[in-house]
Design a protein around this motif. Sequence first.
Motif, short mmCIF file in Angstrom:
data_model
loop_
_atom_site.label_atom_id
_atom_site.label_comp_id
_atom_site.label_asym_id
_atom_site.label_seq_id
_atom_site.Cartn_x
_atom_site.Cartn_y
_atom_site.Cartn_z
N GLU A 1 0.81 -1.22 0.00
CA GLU A 1 0.00 0.00 0.00
C GLU A 1 0.84 1.27 0.00
OE1 GLU A 1 -3.13 0.25 2.82
OE2 GLU A 1 -3.98 -1.71 2.31
N ARG A 2 1.96 1.25 0.72
CA ARG A 2 2.75 2.48 0.86
C ARG A 2 3.74 2.68 -0.26
NH1 ARG A 2 5.68 5.54 4.73
NH2 ARG A 2 4.72 7.13 3.43
N PHE A 3 4.37 1.61 -0.71
CA PHE A 3 5.51 1.75 -1.61
C PHE A 3 5.29 1.12 -2.99
CE2 PHE A 3 7.72 1.69 2.68
CZ PHE A 3 7.75 3.07 2.78
N GLY A 4 4.05 0.74 -3.30
CA GLY A 4 3.69 0.38 -4.67
C GLY A 4 4.14 -0.98 -5.16
N PHE A 5 4.50 -1.89 -4.27
CA PHE A 5 4.90 -3.23 -4.69
C PHE A 5 3.67 -4.12 -4.84
CE2 PHE A 5 8.67 -1.61 -2.49
CZ PHE A 5 9.67 -1.90 -3.42
#
Length: 433
Positions: free
Chosen positions: A239-243
């Motif tokens: 959610e935070r870093f787009g993985f």
Amino acid sequence: MIDRLIIGLAILLMVGNNYAFDIPQALEIPIEKEFKLTQTQFNLLYSIFAVPNIGLSIGGGIMIDRMGGRWGVFTFSLMLGLSQLFIAFGGCYQKYYMMLVGRAIFGIASDLLHIGVFKVIARRMPHCLGTAMGLILTVPELAAALNSFLSPYLFEKTHSLEWPLLFGLSLCIMSFLSGLLMIYLDTKYDTCQAEEPDEEVSLSKFKLSKPFVRMSLITTLMLAAYVPFLDNANKFYHERFGFSIMHAGRIVTVGYIVAALSSPIIGKISDTFSHKRQVLIFVSTLMFFLSHLQLYYMPHSTHPNYMSVFALITLGLSYACYSSILMPALQSTVPDNMLGILFVLLRATALGILGIIENICMATVPMLSGFVYTFLKGEKDRMRDVDIIYLVLAGIGVCLSIGALPDQGKHIKNQKDAIKQLHQQPEENNNLI
């Protein structure tokens, strides 16, 4: 040579524990979809892991003191495998409450298994406790890293929770067999000639000291800033870093691998510079704080942000410091009026007392983070706000460590004198057995 082999078997003994513990984390999104769970309900799989131990840790510590570390290793490694079998059935037949019961039993077995292993190791090799404990706590984290790779892969190939859970069960069985071999070797090559002292070990002989209470709080806060965060790390990095979910699982393994690889070095530093332990404690807590500070201030991204890996590297180093510096420092605060073998044996009761404090924290923090995540529904970057919880925990630990153990040198001197007496006066010490 035998001591090294026993450490190796202790590591294998913990492999099943570490792998199975983190299976829900690696399969968080599939579990939430198949069981139709909220974030709070999912985190209950981790909170329930700790709740029973709030009352059972001290009793388990006393029981292992009386029955022996070998007895603890056998009993609770067997119990670990049986509980994972229960969890696997719950996952296969979509029985959420069966999984909860299995996780609760697993938590009891895991906590007391650690106490049993630490007692065997501390008794055999008190001269290199930092290195030994560091290896036993961090190298099995490679199994947690394998879980982050393998569990999502098995689910993707089979579209079922059955195979990931059953593979975890097979590792628990392998760990049980390793425990049996460890018990056999420890019995056959027992340099102390007997496992228990004639004098009964009881909680009444253990008195809480200010250094012990402070170190208990520090170790608890650091563990609470590490384990509950990793319980939701896949979702955090998604959610935070787009993985992607699969990619996030692979990225999270960096922390586990760094902890395992750096542990021998940090353990050696801990044993060599034990007279500087107060500084090492401060550095250890600061590492936890810096890792969450990075995670908090890194910008939200819809595309993979590989800079976030540096936070995981710091977090891995932090856990290596926890295992090799903070835990041995805690054990060194056991009252120094215990000499020889009794000095070492009462540590199991000390770990039981610590277990009460730790499990209260480990039961509440996952539920608190799940509540915050649910409460902030609709927010763009709510995982960032969840990380405030871990940042605050680490920050309190840093503050406590600034004045930690002002009399640590006295405890270390008494510990070394006890060990020296144990080795230089074998006949006299044998009378204690």
